[in-house]
Design a protein around this motif. Structure first.
Motif, PDB file in Angstrom:
ATOM      1  N   PRO A 138       0.799  -1.232   0.000  1.00  0.00           N
ATOM      2  CA  PRO A 138       0.000   0.000   0.000  1.00  0.00           C
ATOM      3  C   PRO A 138       0.827   1.275   0.000  1.00  0.00           C
ATOM      4  O   PRO A 138       0.380   2.320  -0.472  1.00  0.00           O
ATOM      5  CB  PRO A 138      -0.836  -0.125   1.281  1.00  0.00           C
ATOM      6  CG  PRO A 138      -0.045  -1.050   2.161  1.00  0.00           C
ATOM      7  CD  PRO A 138       0.637  -2.005   1.252  1.00  0.00           C
ATOM      8  N   ASN A 139       2.058   1.224   0.533  1.00  0.00           N
ATOM      9  CA  ASN A 139       2.901   2.419   0.615  1.00  0.00           C
ATOM     10  C   ASN A 139       4.360   1.992   0.695  1.00  0.00           C
ATOM     11  O   ASN A 139       4.666   0.810   0.954  1.00  0.00           O
ATOM     12  CB  ASN A 139       2.509   3.284   1.825  1.00  0.00           C
ATOM     13  CG  ASN A 139       2.428   2.479   3.106  1.00  0.00           C
ATOM     14  OD1 ASN A 139       3.429   1.952   3.579  1.00  0.00           O
ATOM     15  ND2 ASN A 139       1.216   2.360   3.647  1.00  0.00           N
ATOM     16  N   PRO A 140       5.306   2.930   0.478  1.00  0.00           N
ATOM     17  CA  PRO A 140       6.735   2.564   0.520  1.00  0.00           C
ATOM     18  C   PRO A 140       7.189   2.048   1.885  1.00  0.00           C
ATOM     19  O   PRO A 140       8.086   1.198   1.959  1.00  0.00           O
ATOM     20  CB  PRO A 140       7.446   3.871   0.158  1.00  0.00           C
ATOM     21  CG  PRO A 140       6.429   4.666  -0.612  1.00  0.00           C
ATOM     22  CD  PRO A 140       5.106   4.304  -0.009  1.00  0.00           C
ATOM     23  N   GLU A 141       6.602   2.540   2.968  1.00  0.00           N
ATOM     24  CA  GLU A 141       7.019   2.086   4.292  1.00  0.00           C
ATOM     25  C   GLU A 141       6.697   0.605   4.484  1.00  0.00           C
ATOM     26  O   GLU A 141       7.492  -0.158   5.046  1.00  0.00           O
ATOM     27  CB  GLU A 141       6.333   2.921   5.377  1.00  0.00           C
ATOM     28  CG  GLU A 141       6.869   4.334   5.514  1.00  0.00           C
ATOM     29  CD  GLU A 141       6.471   5.233   4.349  1.00  0.00           C
ATOM     30  OE1 GLU A 141       5.519   4.872   3.622  1.00  0.00           O
ATOM     31  OE2 GLU A 141       7.124   6.271   4.155  1.00  0.00           O
ATOM     32  N   ALA A 142       5.523   0.193   4.000  1.00  0.00           N
ATOM     33  CA  ALA A 142       5.171  -1.226   4.099  1.00  0.00           C
ATOM     34  C   ALA A 142       6.089  -2.078   3.231  1.00  0.00           C
ATOM     35  O   ALA A 142       6.451  -3.200   3.606  1.00  0.00           O
ATOM     36  CB  ALA A 142       3.711  -1.422   3.685  1.00  0.00           C
ATOM     37  N   ALA A 143       6.487  -1.546   2.073  1.00  0.00           N
ATOM     38  CA  ALA A 143       7.401  -2.288   1.203  1.00  0.00           C
ATOM     39  C   ALA A 143       8.762  -2.454   1.870  1.00  0.00           C
ATOM     40  O   ALA A 143       9.383  -3.532   1.793  1.00  0.00           O
ATOM     41  CB  ALA A 143       7.544  -1.569  -0.134  1.00  0.00           C
ATOM     42  N   ARG A 144       9.265  -1.403   2.532  1.00  0.00           N
ATOM     43  CA  ARG A 144      10.546  -1.515   3.229  1.00  0.00           C
ATOM     44  C   ARG A 144      10.460  -2.499   4.396  1.00  0.00           C
ATOM     45  O   ARG A 144      11.394  -3.286   4.626  1.00  0.00           O
ATOM     46  CB  ARG A 144      10.980  -0.141   3.735  1.00  0.00           C
ATOM     47  CG  ARG A 144      11.344   0.850   2.637  1.00  0.00           C
ATOM     48  CD  ARG A 144      11.807   2.175   3.234  1.00  0.00           C
ATOM     49  NE  ARG A 144      12.049   3.177   2.219  1.00  0.00           N
ATOM     50  CZ  ARG A 144      13.187   3.308   1.542  1.00  0.00           C
ATOM     51  NH1 ARG A 144      14.197   2.479   1.804  1.00  0.00           N
ATOM     52  NH2 ARG A 144      13.335   4.258   0.636  1.00  0.00           N
ATOM     53  N   ALA A 145       9.371  -2.447   5.131  1.00  0.00           N
ATOM     54  CA  ALA A 145       9.226  -3.341   6.280  1.00  0.00           C
ATOM     55  C   ALA A 145       9.179  -4.799   5.855  1.00  0.00           C
ATOM     56  O   ALA A 145       9.664  -5.681   6.560  1.00  0.00           O
ATOM     57  CB  ALA A 145       7.964  -2.971   7.062  1.00  0.00           C
ATOM     58  N   ALA A 146       8.622  -5.074   4.677  1.00  0.00           N
ATOM     59  CA  ALA A 146       8.505  -6.455   4.214  1.00  0.00           C
ATOM     60  C   ALA A 146       9.763  -6.961   3.536  1.00  0.00           C
ATOM     61  O   ALA A 146       9.883  -8.173   3.293  1.00  0.00           O
ATOM     62  CB  ALA A 146       7.318  -6.580   3.251  1.00  0.00           C
ATOM     63  N   ASN A 147      10.708  -6.071   3.235  1.00  0.00           N
ATOM     64  CA  ASN A 147      11.918  -6.481   2.510  1.00  0.00           C
ATOM     65  C   ASN A 147      13.192  -6.110   3.252  1.00  0.00           C
ATOM     66  O   ASN A 147      14.213  -5.821   2.623  1.00  0.00           O
ATOM     67  CB  ASN A 147      11.926  -5.830   1.122  1.00  0.00           C
ATOM     68  CG  ASN A 147      10.845  -6.366   0.212  1.00  0.00           C
ATOM     69  OD1 ASN A 147      11.003  -7.397  -0.427  1.00  0.00           O
ATOM     70  ND2 ASN A 147       9.715  -5.645   0.165  1.00  0.00           N
ATOM     71  N   GLY A 148      13.127  -6.109   4.567  1.00  0.00           N
ATOM     72  CA  GLY A 148      14.327  -5.874   5.351  1.00  0.00           C
ATOM     73  C   GLY A 148      14.911  -4.497   5.208  1.00  0.00           C
ATOM     74  O   GLY A 148      16.140  -4.327   5.278  1.00  0.00           O
ATOM     75  N   GLY A 149      14.086  -3.482   4.968  1.00  0.00           N
ATOM     76  CA  GLY A 149      14.558  -2.113   4.829  1.00  0.00           C
ATOM     77  C   GLY A 149      14.846  -1.694   3.407  1.00  0.00           C
ATOM     78  O   GLY A 149      15.074  -0.501   3.159  1.00  0.00           O
ATOM     79  N   ALA A 150      14.870  -2.629   2.448  1.00  0.00           N
ATOM     80  CA  ALA A 150      15.128  -2.304   1.042  1.00  0.00           C
ATOM     81  C   ALA A 150      13.808  -2.041   0.324  1.00  0.00           C
ATOM     82  O   ALA A 150      12.827  -2.758   0.513  1.00  0.00           O
ATOM     83  CB  ALA A 150      15.873  -3.436   0.351  1.00  0.00           C
TER      84      ALA A 150
END
Length: 324
Positions: A179-191
Motif C-alpha cells: 500500500p505504501n513505501p514504508e510497508a514495502a521496506r518493512a517487508a523487505n528488510g529495509g530495502a
C-alpha cells in the motif's frame, strides 16, 4: 653594411662574436643564481625556454603531454581497480530489437508479462502501466479484460458514501504489491523494491544490465563476506543485493510451451520491460522507415528543382559598365 662593419671591428663586436653559446652561472648554496649573484627569476627562465630551437621546444612539449597523459591514465586505472568499485559491467547481448529497423518480439512480450505477473509482481510495482496498454500488443481485448477482472479494485464512494470493491477494468493500472513505501521496506528488510515501469531506461546498460543482474547470482569469491540477508551479485553496485535470486530453471510454465530456462525467462521479462519503458518503440521505427522512403523520393526532386531554378543565377555574368 658600413655600420655592421664598424661594430664587428670594435671591441664590443669581437666580444659578441666570441661569446659562447651557453653561459654557465656559478651556483651558490642557496640554489641557482646569475653570474652577478642574483637569483634567477621566472621571467628569465621563460626567456631561456623561448630562446631554445624549434625542435627542442617540440620535443619538450611532446614530453610534457605524454607525461601528463600517462599520469592521467595511471590514475584512471588505479581508480578502476578500487575494491569499492568491483561490480562488473554488463556485456552487450544481441537483442533482436536493437537493429535500426528491428521490432520487438511480441510473443516474448507476452511471455515476459507472464513472468512479471507470476514472479516479479509479488514485490515490484508497475504503477505507470494499465491493462489497456496490453491490448493489441501481447493480448487481445477479451484476454486483457479477463486478466483485469482477476483483481479487486477499491472504488467509490457509492450513492451512500461508502467505498466498495469491484472487478478490474481495462482502464485500471497494474495493482501494487504494497500500500505504501514504508510497508514495502518493512517487508523487505529495509530495502525498497523499485518500480519496474521505466527500470530499463533508469539503469545504465538497459536490458543488458537487467538480464545480467537476473542471471548473475553466484557465490561470493574468497575474502568477500556478505551480510546475512543479502546475496552476492557482481553486477549490482556494491555486490550485495537484498533481492533473492528471483528466477531459475522451470520457475514457471509458459502458456505457449516454450521451455522456461533461466536465460529464456530473463530474456522474455527484459523484452517486456523494454516495451513497458518504451511502448512507442515499434511505431517510432516504423515512422523512421517511412521518413527514409519519403526522403529517397523527395531529395532527388528537390535537388533537381534547385539546379533548375538556380542554374540561371549561378551561370550569369555580371559586368559593370561605368557611365561615360
Amino acid at each position: 653594411m658600413a655600420a655592421l662593419r664598424v661594430v664587428v671591428l670594435s671591441g664590443t663586436g669581437r666580444a659578441l662574436l666570441c661569446m659562447p653559446k651557453t653561459i654557465k652561472a656559478p651556483r651558490s648554496h642557496q640554489g641557482c643564481t646569475l653570474g652577478d649573484g642574483g637569483p634567477i627569476t621566472d621571467k628569465q627562465a621563460s626567456m631561456s625556454f623561448a630562446s631554445l630551437p624549434r625542435s627542442k621546444k617540440v620535443a619538450l612539449t611532446a614530453f610534457g603531454v605524454l607525461t601528463t597523459g600517462a599520469t592521467g591514465l595511471a590514475l584512471m586505472l588505479q581508480q578502476s581497480v578500487k575494491a569499492s568499485d568491483l561490480e562488473l559491467h554488463p556485456p552487450n547481448f544481441p537483442w533482436t530489437h536493437n537493429g535500426m529497423l528491428s521490432s520487438l518480439d511480441h510473443s516474448s512480450i507476452r511471455r515476459g508479462y507472464q513472468v512479471y505477473k507470476q514472479v516479479c509482481a509479488a514485490c515490484h510495482s508497475m504503477e505507470y502501466l494499465a491493462f489497456r496498454n496490453l491490448v493489441g500488443v501481447s493480448h487481445t481485448e477479451s484476454e486483457v479484460k479477463a486478466l483485469a477482472e482477476e483483481i479487486e479494485v477499491v472504488d467509490g464512494p457509492d450513492e451512500s458514501g461508502e467505498m466498495f470493491t469491484r472487478p478490474g477494468k481495462l482502464s485500471d493500472y497494474f495493482p501494487k504489491p504494497y500500500p505504501n513505501p514504508e510497508a514495502a521496506r518493512a517487508a523487505n528488510g529495509g530495502a525498497l523494491p523499485p518500480d519496474l515501469s521505466y527500470i530499463v531506461n533508469a539503469r545504465h546498460g538497459g536490458e543488458d544490465y537487467v538480464f545480467s543482474l537476473l542471471t548473475g547470482y553466484c557465490e561470493p569469491p574468497a575474502g568477500v563476506e556478505v551480510r546475512e540477508g543479502l546475496y552476492y551479485n557482481p553486477y549490482f553496485p556494491g555486490q550485495s543485493i537484498g533481492m533473492a535470486p528471483p528466477i531459475y530453471n522451470e520457475v514457471l510454465e509458459f502458456e505457449d510451451g516454450t521451455p522456461a530456462t533461466m536465460s529464456q525467462v530473463a530474456k522474455d521479462v527484459c523484452t517486456f520491460l523494454r516495451w513497458a519503458a518504451e511502448p512507442e518503440h515499434d511505431q517510432r521505427k516504423r515512422m523512421g522507415l517511412k521518413l527514409l522512403m519519403g526522403s529517397a523520393i523527395l531529395i532527388p526532386l528537390v535537388y533537381y528543382m534547385k539546379r533548375h531554378r538556380w542554374s540561371v543565377l549561378k551561370s550569369r555574368k555580371i559586368a559593370y559598365r561605368p557611365p561615360k
